[in-house]
Design an enzyme around this catalytic site. Structure first.
Site, short mmCIF file in Angstrom:
data_model
loop_
_atom_site.label_atom_id
_atom_site.label_comp_id
_atom_site.label_asym_id
_atom_site.label_seq_id
_atom_site.Cartn_x
_atom_site.Cartn_y
_atom_site.Cartn_z
N HIS A 276 3.80 88.08 42.27
CA HIS A 276 5.08 87.82 41.60
C HIS A 276 5.30 86.35 41.32
CE1 HIS A 276 5.64 86.98 45.82
NE2 HIS A 276 6.83 86.51 45.62
N CYS A 277 4.37 85.47 41.70
CA CYS A 277 4.61 84.03 41.56
C CYS A 277 3.58 83.31 40.69
CB CYS A 277 4.64 83.37 42.94
SG CYS A 277 6.10 83.77 43.91
N ILE A 278 2.33 83.29 41.14
CA ILE A 278 1.35 82.40 40.53
C ILE A 278 1.08 82.70 39.06
CG2 ILE A 278 -0.95 81.39 40.78
CD1 ILE A 278 -0.88 82.06 43.70
#
Length: 446
Positions: A276-278
């Site tokens: 969900h981030c990188i």
């Protein structure tokens, strides 16, 4: 009520733990945060638009690995946690944390619709003496330029009637060494009083708080953490291509390089970025930077390299089938090991395995998957056509029916020796076979 009294009463309620907390979004970030706040002694009300999550919570079933059923039940039975879909109950909360998704659009622009809609919901019941905190990852300026104006449509003013802050989530699904309360928490308030309240509240919930000077700085901290990882992963992915052409094993190179006790931090290549981030956060900064006419060449190049990795892996798969089995990919049966974006978690957000499956299907091959954590592919935003496919049953007979096996996620619970014994060709994107010193089978690292 005078401003000074509003601020003093809220700060006292937080300090005495009489303040009621609301957490909006009970997913991978929100539910663990809610548990940490409840365990710290506050009363917490969770909010979500998904009735299934509310039902699970009321039945004592946690759907997040980081939150054991026992902890969830303990907080519910103690009266310190409850959940609802009724957003009008936000008026009962003194501190409200927003933990909703911040994805990208199809054009890789920030999609703040979840944040905006949530803020509109809050504005309907916003009252004097509340602290509103955004935890969703976003570009610098969001709290000030997006969240505050929407909340102020209530005719209440930030810093006078209510207080505003930002504190980025730092969850790492599957990492058993840390939990929400033990990960240092970056905090910032919109003004000195909001900053004081942020420190008082989060200082009661986590072991260490890290105050910074502004909400924009705190927003930039989160992006910097994930851009750092994205760029370094892109670097080793590019080195993988270069060293492969030279006949050099990039994993052996990294393992040797990391023995240097200073000046080197190991990152490892893979089949693409997930989570969900990188894969998402860097593009929030590249989008915002255009407003300032500042290029982000490093970040954009890293994105190009990481996005291209699934194509490289599929080409290695096709090449391996042609050279080792004399068979075209279009006439082959392929098994993907691991659908999750990282090992030992049931999380497929932005998983490169989904893209790999799509590319292999586009090449005309039959493709199946095995993942002990994901029995069936749920509906996703980009890969809805894959919904309903189920993980195969694991046995030697089934493994032997595939022309090639592609290890996309190296879950620890997979029997890699059986894989080497029965699969005619293995494309290993995680160095899973060599790392376990397993012999047998035809292995191609990709």
């Amino acid at each position: 009520m005078p401003h000074a009294r509003i601020a003093a009463d809220l700060l006292t309620a937080i300090t005495d733990k009489r303040a009621k907390a609301g957490v909006i979004g009970l997913g991978y970030v929100g539910l663990p945060l809610a548990m940490s706040i409840a365990k710290a002694g506050f009363s917490v009300l969770g909010f979500d638009i998904d009735p299934g999550k509310i039902d699970a919570i009321e039945e004592g079933r946690s759907y997040i690995e980081a939150v054991p059923d026992a902890v969830l039940n303990e907080m519910v039975k103690a009266g310190r946690f409850a959940a609802t879909t009724d957003f009008l109950q936000l008026a009962d909360c003194d501190v409200i944390a927003i933990c909703v998704p911040t994805p990208l659009t199809k054009h890789r622009d920030p999609d703040l619709s979840f944040v905006e809609n949530t803020c509109r919901q809050i504005s309907k019941s916003l009252r004097p003496g509340q602290l509103i905190v955004l935890e969703s990852t976003t570009y610098p300026g969001t709290t000030e330029d997006i969240v505050k104006p929407i909340l102020e449509t209530s005719e209440l003013k930030a810093g006078r009637d209510f207080f505003l802050g930002f504190s980025p989530e730092r969850e790492d699904p599957g990492n058993r060494d840390f939990e929400t309360s033990t990960i240092p928490k970056v905090i910032a308030g919109d003004g000195p009083e909001a900053s004081q309240m942020m420190q008082a509240f989060y200082g009661s919930v986590v072991k260490t708080v890290v105050p910074v000077s502004s909400t924009a700085t705190a927003e930039a901290v989160k992006l910097t953490e994930n851009i750092f990882r994205a760029v370094n992963i892109a670097l080793v992915n590019e080195l993988k291509l270069v060293y492969d052409a030279m006949g050099i094993d990039v994993w052996e190179v990294i393992d040797a390089a990391k023995t240097k006790p200073f000046g080197f931090m190991p990152f490892y290549p893979g089949p693409g970025l997930g989570g969900h981030c990188i894969p998402i956060d860097p593009f929030y900064l590249t989008w915002k930077s255009r407003e300032y006419d500042q290029p982000t060449r490093f970040i954009e190049l890293a994105g190009e390299i990481n996005t291209a990795m699934p194509h490289y892996v599929v080409e290695k798969l096709a090449e391996g089938l042609d050279r080792r089995a004399g068979k075209a990919l279009s006439r082959s049966r392929v098994l993907i090991i691991g659908l999750a974006y990282k090992k030992n978690v049931p999380d497929i957000r932005e998983s490169p395995s989904l893209r790999l499956m799509e590319l292999i299907l586009e090449r005309g091959a039959e493709v199946s998957y095995f993942d002990p954590f994901i029995p069936e592919i749920p509906r996703t935003r980009e890969y809805g056509h894959l919904k309903g496919r189920r993980s195969i049953d694991w046995n030697s007979e089934a493994l032997a029916t595939f022309d090639a096996v592609l290890i996309a996620t190296d879950h620890d619970s997979v029997d890699y020796q059986a894989l080497a014994n029965h699969a005619p060709l293995i494309i290993d994107t995680r160095n899973a076979i060599a790392r376990r010193q397993i012999d047998g089978g035809t292995i191609i690292k990709a």
